[in-house]
Design a protein around this motif. Structure first.
Motif, mmCIF file in Angstrom:
data_model
loop_
_atom_site.group_PDB
_atom_site.id
_atom_site.type_symbol
_atom_site.label_atom_id
_atom_site.label_comp_id
_atom_site.label_asym_id
_atom_site.label_seq_id
_atom_site.Cartn_x
_atom_site.Cartn_y
_atom_site.Cartn_z
ATOM 1 N N ALA A 140 80.775 94.868 56.148
ATOM 2 C CA ALA A 140 81.996 94.106 55.841
ATOM 3 C C ALA A 140 82.379 94.251 54.369
ATOM 4 O O ALA A 140 83.084 93.404 53.827
ATOM 5 C CB ALA A 140 81.786 92.631 56.192
ATOM 6 N N ALA A 158 86.026 93.731 53.612
ATOM 7 C CA ALA A 158 86.689 92.602 54.283
ATOM 8 C C ALA A 158 87.803 91.986 53.449
ATOM 9 O O ALA A 158 88.784 91.492 54.002
ATOM 10 C CB ALA A 158 85.658 91.543 54.655
ATOM 11 N N LEU A 174 90.314 94.772 63.456
ATOM 12 C CA LEU A 174 89.332 94.420 62.427
ATOM 13 C C LEU A 174 88.484 95.635 62.053
ATOM 14 O O LEU A 174 88.105 95.820 60.891
ATOM 15 C CB LEU A 174 88.428 93.303 62.970
ATOM 16 N N SER A 199 88.098 96.326 57.955
ATOM 17 C CA SER A 199 87.292 95.189 57.493
ATOM 18 C C SER A 199 85.852 95.167 58.009
ATOM 19 O O SER A 199 84.912 94.935 57.249
ATOM 20 C CB SER A 199 87.975 93.878 57.899
ATOM 21 N N PHE A 200 85.654 95.368 59.307
ATOM 22 C CA PHE A 200 84.302 95.251 59.874
ATOM 23 C C PHE A 200 84.280 95.827 61.293
ATOM 24 O O PHE A 200 85.149 95.459 62.078
ATOM 25 C CB PHE A 200 83.898 93.768 59.915
ATOM 26 N N GLN A 246 85.488 86.829 51.136
ATOM 27 C CA GLN A 246 85.210 87.791 52.197
ATOM 28 C C GLN A 246 85.523 87.193 53.582
ATOM 29 O O GLN A 246 86.100 87.858 54.442
ATOM 30 C CB GLN A 246 83.738 88.233 52.168
ATOM 31 N N LEU A 264 88.211 88.503 56.401
ATOM 32 C CA LEU A 264 87.823 88.834 57.780
ATOM 33 C C LEU A 264 88.674 88.057 58.785
ATOM 34 O O LEU A 264 89.189 88.632 59.756
ATOM 35 C CB LEU A 264 86.352 88.484 58.015
#
Lengths: 260, 227
Positions: free
Chosen positions: A28, A31, B18, B22-23, B143, B147
């Motif tokens: 992440a 993120a 996502l 981001s992830f 963070q 997310l």
């Protein structure tokens, strides 16, 4: 006269749980990507579990100073930030001078960005896409195509992140030598050649399977494709191909609906 | 389209959206994966794979490099795969409308990613004094906000796109006049042109790559002719 000697800092260690936490946070790292700090906060986020080992823990002065340093502007390829995270964790836990860490951190940005872009975005990703398209063209079913693409791509993806953390932690601020690794230096060229070969094989196979009911028109399609590709290359990136595809399909849809 | 189906599709759009940045960037957001997953979930995996393969050819030219602005293929491919899977007999215009809707969603998706990056910037600026003091909690908050915002962006984008394009696609397929063979040929020609241009863009600077491509092309064409 009494000689004073600085207490040597032992080689730092991190628990397996901390490494797992760092690795998951690594996934992440982008993120909160933004135009001000880019990946900066992400680096601080990844390092935070390691920095808790500094004297005084989360409330200590060392932790706060390190977090402030590590959450500033940073830019690199997201997968290769693992190298930065490993080496910066080591540098912080070895209590290297703040100025030296900051200079090292700044110096990492360029190489980790350009190498990662060439190796992953312009090499490994299209290579894996073409493998998946070739498998599709050869008749592989949906689950097989998914497993081939995701399995192959993530062997490289996860492998690169794990390697980055290990090599960064092992070498600390002397990680530059590790970045001369033959895979990073010559890998992009080898992958590009393999992907070019694969593109030649995969494109006709995939197109043949997609066009199925219109196979009689394959000759015309290939001519149109070659013409379109030549046009796109002549435009030298001034217009992206997907926009032209969008325009062509919108025009054909409009014609099909209106000309009824 | 039932409410359960649309919620499932929106959730898939959120997850793949996502994944783009981001992830976890495991490339479940690639068209050949995302569209196929949408098809699998809706009971039409072959259809999802077909749309995914077309979109993958087009997406070959996109390099998701740092600050550059590019189409968001994750949520868009879910929309394309789902639209094709939801129309059982597909019709002559089924593939064209699904790919067209996916491309339009990818375009808007690219813009929403830019807006998320600006939103992240606003959040980061607000926390900069606290970051300067070395707050670990501030970093985690920034963070987490990023997310959550990106997850919501992908889900909302997919939901709106499905609500808009599902009835539109049905209406267009009902009025479609170009025959199925020609419709498919136009889609394939457009995708092939973009893919061939992308291959040139990616590899023309690599020494010897054109020979490798030429050799591969000869093998590929022979295999097509042999089958």
């Amino acid at each position: 006269m009494v000689a004073t000697t600085a207490t040597p800092i032992p080689t730092p260690t991190l628990s397996a749980f901390t490494w797992i936490e760092i690795f998951i946070r690594q996934l992440a790292v982008q993120a909160s990507w933004n135009y001000e700090l880019l990946l900066g906060t992400g680096i601080g986020f990844c390092l935070e579990p390691a920095l808790r080992s500094l004297p005084g823990g989360r409330e200590g002065e060392a932790y706060r100073a390190a977090m402030a340093r590590q959450s500033a502007y940073f830019n690199a390829h997201p997968y290769l930030t693992a190298v930065a995270v490993g080496s910066l964790a080591r540098a912080e836990l070895e209590r290297a001078p703040a100025g030296q860490i900051e200079r090292f951190r700044t110096a990492l940005c360029g190489p980790l960005g350009s190498v990662g872009d060439r190796l992953v975005w312009a090499g490994w990703l299209p290579f894996c896409s073409l493998i998946a398209l070739a498998a599709y063209g050869l008749g592989a079913g949906p689950v097989a195509v998914l497993l081939i693409f995701l399995g192959l791509y993530n062997v490289g993806h996860i492998g690169l992140r794990v390697w980055g953390l290990r090599v960064g932690w092992k070498h600390g601020m002397r990680v530059a030598a590790a970045l001369a690794n033959p895979v990073l230096r010559h890998g992009p060229n080898y992958i590009a050649r393999a992907a070019a070969l694969l593109a030649g094989i995969a494109l006709p196979l995939a197109l043949d399977r997609i066009i199925e009911p219109g196979r009689a028109l394959l000759g015309g399609v290939l001519l149109a494709a070659v013409g379109g590709a030549v046009l796109l290359t002549q435009l030298h990136g001034r217009v992206e191909g997907w926009r032209i595809a969008l325009g062509v399909l919108a025009a054909s849809a409009l014609y099909s609906v209106v000309a009824r | 389209m039932t409410p359960a189906e649309i919620l499932t599709i929106a959730l898939l759009g959120a997850i793949t959206g996502l994944d783009v940045v981001s992830f976890p960037q495991a490339m479940i957001s690639r068209p050949i994966v995302a569209a196929t997953i949408a098809g699998l979930v809706l009971g039409e995996p072959q259809g999802g794979l077909l749309v995914g393969a077309v979109l993958e050819l087009i997406a070959l030219e996109t390099l998701p490099v740092g600050a550059s602005r590019y189409p968001e293929w994750g949520s868009a491919s879910i929309v394309g795969g789902a639209l094709y899977a939801l129309h059982p007999n597909h019709g002559a215009g089924g593939i064209t409308t699904a790919v067209l809707a996916a491309l339009a969603t990818a375009w808007v998706g690219g813009w929403t990613m830019y807006m998320i990056r600006r939103f992240n910037g606003v959040i980061a600026r607000r926390w900069i004094p606290t970051l300067g003091l070395g707050s670990g909690r501030a970093v985690i908050a920034i963070q987490t906000a990023g997310l959550a915002a990106d997850f919501a962006r992908g889900g909302l984008l997919t939901l709106v796109a499905m609500l808009m394009f599902d009835p539109l696609a049905r209406a267009m397929v009902g009025l479609w006049s170009i025959d199925a063979r020609m419709s498919r040929a136009i889609v394939v020609a457009a995708a092939a042109a973009v893919a061939a241009g992308a291959v040139w863009k990616l590899f023309h600077n690599t020494p010897g790559a054109r020979w490798f491509f030429g050799g591969g092309l000869a093998v590929g064409l022979l295999m097509v002719l042999a089958w």
